[in-house]
Design an enzyme around this catalytic site. Structure first.
Site, PDB file in Angstrom:
ATOM      1  N   ASP A  46     -78.394  22.427  77.453  1.00 57.22           N
ATOM      2  CA  ASP A  46     -79.287  23.340  76.744  1.00 57.22           C
ATOM      3  C   ASP A  46     -78.487  24.115  75.690  1.00 57.22           C
ATOM      4  OD1 ASP A  46     -81.718  24.603  76.196  1.00 57.22           O
ATOM      5  OD2 ASP A  46     -82.190  24.856  78.325  1.00 57.22           O
ATOM      6  N   ASP A  72     -90.534  24.238  74.793  1.00 63.91           N
ATOM      7  CA  ASP A  72     -90.761  23.830  76.175  1.00 63.91           C
ATOM      8  C   ASP A  72     -92.252  23.643  76.419  1.00 63.91           C
ATOM      9  OD1 ASP A  72     -88.083  24.076  76.630  1.00 63.91           O
ATOM     10  OD2 ASP A  72     -88.229  25.830  77.933  1.00 63.91           O
TER      11      ASP A  72
END
EC number: 3.2.1.49
Length: 411
Positions: free
Chosen positions: A156, A217
């Site tokens: 990430d 997301d």
């Protein structure tokens, strides 16, 4: 000028050697995040907290309920597993929730014919505040993951700068390859740069990453599915050409089996993600998933299409005033996947069309199989009129393949 050319060639050769030969087809598996998030309260919620037990139980379900044999082989840990770093600076898992360690989980997954994925973040902290991988820890952490026999790393990008990402993602790709263990690399880099050129160099990404997140997301709602889809369609001219064997655009997890989608919407997400050649990462509770949702996720023809060896990402080819959209993905053996998608919210819609409108050849006779019902439609030619009935926020999906060529009279 000569020196500049030599440096560019050197950089190019360095990038090219990062190609790891993995994920020639979109990866399939299970990922914890969307369904289980960062639930670490194992006293209050022992069955659903991020723990060794959760991942072992999901591994059992993948192996015993038919998922593995269909290709769902990745068991992926996401954020909130880290306990800290030891005296030597090595990452260690939370010892209460992962008492036997990550290597134990990897061995357990491998014993069931599965692969284990893990999560870290390029920055001081992960997105949920756990220790991240700073630039000075990249090589050390890559070696740790290899020693644990991990098969995939999702890296990430929270708490990192554009400069750190530009250095860190290629550095991690090289470090993973240098371990000698085949570790697929999932990058979140483009999502932190807006997902588009010029800030995102997709040619470079395809050389160093096996898949990458480009956009927000996904959340457990139909609105979120549409938001992701709309972004991918709006930018399909940029995104479609770069996807292919070993390097995939990732529109994020499948919501099927959770709380936010109707049956029609679950079918739609599965069909649309498949036509986009997307990784198929479920994020649901496999211990309690309904038979209806299992049928969607375990559809053999759907999976065959998703795993097509050509690896071509599909595109939206028609957007009708009636709020019907048509998506097309070219497949091996001159076959195609076609998705007729309704954005309507009123009632089932009778959509009339022909293969000529979809630019199919006039010299071929086709047959189509409805991916969800199994119905066969035979004798389709370019000017054959057909009607599909599409439920609101639903799809009809065809697997279309040639059955014979027509003799075209010479002029």
């Amino acid at each position: 000028m000569l020196l500049k050319t030599v440096l560019l060639l050197a950089l190019a050769s360095q990038v090219l050697v990062l190609e790891n030969g993995l994920l020639r087809k979109p990866p399939m598996g299970w990922l914890a995040w969307e369904r289980f998030r960062c639930n670490i309260d194992c006293s209050e919620d022992p069955k659903n907290c991020i723990s060794e037990q959760l991942f072992m139980e999901m591994a059992d379900r993948l192996a015993q309920d038919g998922w593995r044999d269909l290709g769902y082989v990745y068991l992926n840990i996401d954020d909130c597993w880290i306990g800290g770093r030891d005296a030597k600076g090595n990452l260690v898992p939370d010892r209460k929730r992962f008492p036997h360690g990550i290597a134990f989980l990897a061995d357990y997954a491998h014993s069931l014919g599965l692969k284990l994925g893990i999560y870290e973040d390029l920055g001081n902290f992960t997105c949920m505040g756990y220790p991240g991988t700073t630039l000075d820890k990249v090589v050390q952490d890559a070696q740790t993951f290899a020693e644990w026999k991990v098969d995939m790393l999702k890296l990430d990008g929270c708490y990192s700068t554009p400069q750190e990402r530009a250095e860190g993602y290629p550095k991690m790709a090289a470090a993973l390859n240098a371990t000698g263990r085949p570790i697929a690399f999932s990058c979140s880099w483009p999502a932190y740069e807006g997902g588009l050129p010029p800030k995102v160099n997709y040619t470079l990404l395809a050389d160093i990453c096996n898949l990458w997140r480009n956009f927000d997301d996904i959340q457990d709602s139909w609105r979120s599915v549409l938001s992701v889809l709309d972004w991918f369609v709006t930018h399909q001219d940029v995104l479609q050409p770069i996807a292919g064997p070993g390097h995939w655009n990732d529109p994020d997890m499948l919501l099927i089996g959770n709380f936010g989608l109707s049956f029609e919407q679950a079918q739609a997400q599965m069909a649309l993600w498949t036509v986009l050649a997307a990784p198929l990462f479920m994020s649901t509770d496999l211990r309690t998933i309904s038979a209806q949702n299992m049928d969607i996720l375990q559809n053999p023809l759907m999976i065959k299409i998703n795993q097509d060896p050509l690896g071509i990402q599909g595109r939206r080819i028609l957007k009708e005033k009636s709020h019907i959209e048509v998506y097309l993905r070219p497949l091996a053996s001159e076959a195609s996947a076609i998705v007729f998608f309704s954005r309507r919210m009123d009632m089932p819609y009778h959509y009339h069309s022909s293969l000529a409108r979809l630019n199919f050849s006039s010299s071929v006779v086709y047959e189509a199989q409805d991916v969800y019902t199994g119905d066969i439609i035979s004798g389709l030619q370019d000017k054959t009129n057909f009607t599909v009935i599409i439920n609101p926020s639903g799809v009809v999906m065809w697997y279309l393949y040639p059955i014979r060529k027509l003799e075209i009279p010479q002029q």
